[in-house]
Enzyme design. Sequence first.
Site: not given
Ligand SMILES: *Cc1c(COP(=O)(O)O)cnc(C)c1O
Length: 397
Positions: A35, A259
């Site tokens: 993702k 800045y």
């Molecule tokens: C993002 C997510 C993961 C992965 O989590 P990590 O800590 O990056 O391994 C796993 N399960 C769900 C439901 C998630 O939303």
Amino acid sequence: MPRHAAVHVDLDAVAHNVAVLKDLVAPAELCVVVKADGYGHGSEDVAAVAVAAGADRLAVALVEEGQELRDVGIDAPVLVLSQPPPDAMVDAFAAGLNPTVDTAEGIAAAAAAAGGTPWPVQLKVDTGMHRVGCDPADAVDLARAVLDAGLALQGTFTHLAVADEPDRPETDEQLEIFAAVLAELAAAGIDPGLRHAANSAAALVHPAARLDLVRVGIATYGVPPSADLELPVPLEPAMNVRAEVSRVRSVAAGEGVSYGLRHRFRSPARLAVVPLGYADGVPRRLGELGADVLIGGVRRPMRGVVTMDQLVVEVTDGPEVAVGDEVVLIGRQGDEEITTGEWAEMLGTISYEIVCGFGPRLPRRHLTRISHGAGFVDGWADRPAGAEPDPSGGGGS
Ligand SMILES: *Cc1c(COP(=O)(O)O)cnc(C)c1O
């Protein structure tokens, strides 16, 4: 003209991490989470490499993210981790994704989209995180609703809230609630499909949470879920953020920089300008905190606030710096290394936010190592489009 700043993604590191994680969690399946554009690493390349290295399936947050994988020809199973909006179910079905469901409305929308096909979906149960997922008391009814609607139940899962803090008791409490839900499903004669609970932290340090499958995101990218975890396997960070010095200048004692002129030099100083800024994902505050970058294998502190497109580092001490010298913001140079964990610690956040923060304006270069002889690494090659990384291959630099 390529920008003189980029995120370099070491695909061999991704392949290495996938292989060691798969080995660690076997016989559980490995689902690699890509993702948010593969946590900023480029989801398409990461997904292709992860599948080639042994990932059994992939996961995304959004239907659109799954569609992008299909558009580049990735045909591995793809789980959508939360229930998509009802009007996204048709697209999820068309792309052959496996959506999560956790409400009766979601199940009805999925059934309507599937039009009588036994589309495999997964049921998410809230065992304590209290974000998404159904109430444990509703799990059996919803699982039955999935089957009654003509859908297939591919899996039943939950998500852990504190797996990255190994000493806390809530992980086991959540796993007990989940086990009770699974027992109720069994008593009702319902096959839960793949049972899963573990994110990276749980997959690494809570063997009991591995069940039938682990959903591993951050560890795939070689980033520890938290600084407190003792990793049972060596992970290699895949993300390297590099740039080239665009200007070198001298300033007199008493002058300020950037800045607000918030940093004043007590004595004459040499400065190097680096052409990336907060619009690229380098937090503005890092400059004020004096975070280091690497130039010439030496740590050099940022001075003044990071601006939108550029930042300034002090190079008064140490080896001479010239325009065009490589600057490493994240990654290794010589014997030095700057990790996303170092930035996270300084900023009071987590590495996840740092890797996801590098913006679309920074080009992603996907690289495999050029090795000569017995694994000796002396350079990098851009990954040819569509090719798998070849750790033994040669090629130009
Ligand atoms: C993002 C997510 C993961 C992965 O989590 P990590 O800590 O990056 O391994 C796993 N399960 C769900 C439901 C998630 O939303």
